[in-house]
Scaffold this motif. Structure first.
Motif, short mmCIF file in Angstrom:
data_model
loop_
_atom_site.label_atom_id
_atom_site.label_comp_id
_atom_site.label_asym_id
_atom_site.label_seq_id
_atom_site.Cartn_x
_atom_site.Cartn_y
_atom_site.Cartn_z
N GLU A 78 -1.48 -1.06 -4.09
CA GLU A 78 -2.69 -0.28 -3.83
C GLU A 78 -2.25 1.14 -3.49
O GLU A 78 -1.29 1.32 -2.76
CB GLU A 78 -3.47 -0.86 -2.64
CG GLU A 78 -3.93 -2.29 -2.81
CD GLU A 78 -5.33 -2.39 -3.40
OE1 GLU A 78 -5.92 -1.35 -3.74
OE2 GLU A 78 -5.83 -3.53 -3.52
N CYS A 133 -9.96 -2.99 1.96
CA CYS A 133 -9.05 -3.87 1.20
C CYS A 133 -7.92 -4.37 2.10
O CYS A 133 -7.60 -5.57 2.09
CB CYS A 133 -8.47 -3.12 -0.01
SG CYS A 133 -9.65 -2.78 -1.32
N TRP A 134 -7.31 -3.45 2.86
CA TRP A 134 -6.23 -3.81 3.77
C TRP A 134 -6.69 -4.93 4.71
O TRP A 134 -6.01 -5.95 4.87
CB TRP A 134 -5.80 -2.58 4.59
CG TRP A 134 -4.77 -2.85 5.64
CD1 TRP A 134 -4.95 -3.44 6.86
CD2 TRP A 134 -3.37 -2.55 5.56
NE1 TRP A 134 -3.77 -3.52 7.54
CE2 TRP A 134 -2.78 -2.98 6.78
CE3 TRP A 134 -2.57 -1.96 4.59
CZ2 TRP A 134 -1.43 -2.82 7.04
CZ3 TRP A 134 -1.21 -1.80 4.86
CH2 TRP A 134 -0.66 -2.23 6.07
N LYS A 172 -10.05 1.52 0.73
CA LYS A 172 -8.75 0.85 0.86
C LYS A 172 -8.50 0.31 2.26
O LYS A 172 -7.76 -0.66 2.43
CB LYS A 172 -7.63 1.78 0.40
CG LYS A 172 -7.70 2.05 -1.11
CD LYS A 172 -7.68 0.75 -1.90
CE LYS A 172 -8.02 0.89 -3.34
NZ LYS A 172 -8.05 -0.38 -4.06
N ALA A 177 2.92 -1.31 4.36
CA ALA A 177 2.52 0.09 4.17
C ALA A 177 3.74 0.92 3.82
O ALA A 177 4.77 0.82 4.48
CB ALA A 177 1.87 0.63 5.44
N ILE A 186 -3.38 4.68 -1.78
CA ILE A 186 -4.34 5.37 -0.92
C ILE A 186 -3.99 6.85 -0.92
O ILE A 186 -2.83 7.22 -0.75
CB ILE A 186 -4.25 4.85 0.52
CG1 ILE A 186 -4.51 3.36 0.58
CG2 ILE A 186 -5.22 5.62 1.42
CD1 ILE A 186 -4.29 2.76 1.96
N PHE A 207 0.86 -1.18 0.00
CA PHE A 207 0.00 0.00 0.00
C PHE A 207 0.89 1.23 0.00
O PHE A 207 1.84 1.31 0.78
CB PHE A 207 -0.89 0.03 1.25
CG PHE A 207 -2.10 -0.85 1.15
CD1 PHE A 207 -3.35 -0.31 0.86
CD2 PHE A 207 -2.01 -2.22 1.34
CE1 PHE A 207 -4.47 -1.11 0.77
CE2 PHE A 207 -3.12 -3.03 1.26
CZ PHE A 207 -4.37 -2.47 0.96
#
Length: 150
Positions: free
Chosen positions: A110, A125-126, A122, A138, A112, A6
């Motif tokens: 991904e 999703c996480w 999101k 992250a 964000i 992410f």
């Protein structure tokens, strides 16, 4: 198992998210991955297609929208409905939801940003990736002076 990254941006606009997506796509391509960018809809795919031609005057990122049925397929594809052909190793997911076929990729990215709709989608999703046991990382770019991919 699919590795999920992410990228958390400080910006709130769709434009900033798509600009970062272009830079990240270039980085992923430069690392030798075939990449599929999964968009929310055709309008987003077409806008991103245009941005990929112009985001950096000195570079060229070979790409095509899957619906255009380009042959042979370039190393970067964009689509909103069906999965790409086999052999694509990475996916950049710009859709609010996770496509059911995400686990076919080695890597998933991904993005964000600080827009409330994106944050809400999101976060879900996480949690889904974590519940299913996927390794999630992250990359917080909110405290950096330059939000460059790579």
């Amino acid at each position: 198992m699919t590795q999920v990254d992410f990228y958390i941006l400080p910006d709130t606009t769709l434009e900033a998210r798509l600009d970062f997506a272009c830079r990240l796509a270039e980085t992923i391509h430069r690392k030798g991955y075939r990449l599929h960018i999964h968009t929310e809809d055709e309008a987003m795919a077409r806008e991103l297609d245009e941005r990929l031609w112009t985001f950096k005057p000195e570079s060229y990122l070979p790409h095509a929208v899957l619906a255009d049925e380009v042959e042979p397929l370039p190393p970067v594809t964009l689509g909103w409905e069906t999965p790409p052909a086999p052999g694509v190793e990475a996916m950049l997911n710009l859709h609010p939801e996770i496509p059911e076929w995400f686990s076919r990729f080695e890597r998933v990215a991904e993005i964000i940003n600080q827009h409330q709709d994106v944050l809400t989608a999101k976060r879900a999703c996480w949690q889904t990736y974590k519940k299913r046991g996927y390794p999630v990382k992250a990359n917080d770019l909110t405290n950096t002076s330059r939000n460059a991919a790579g």
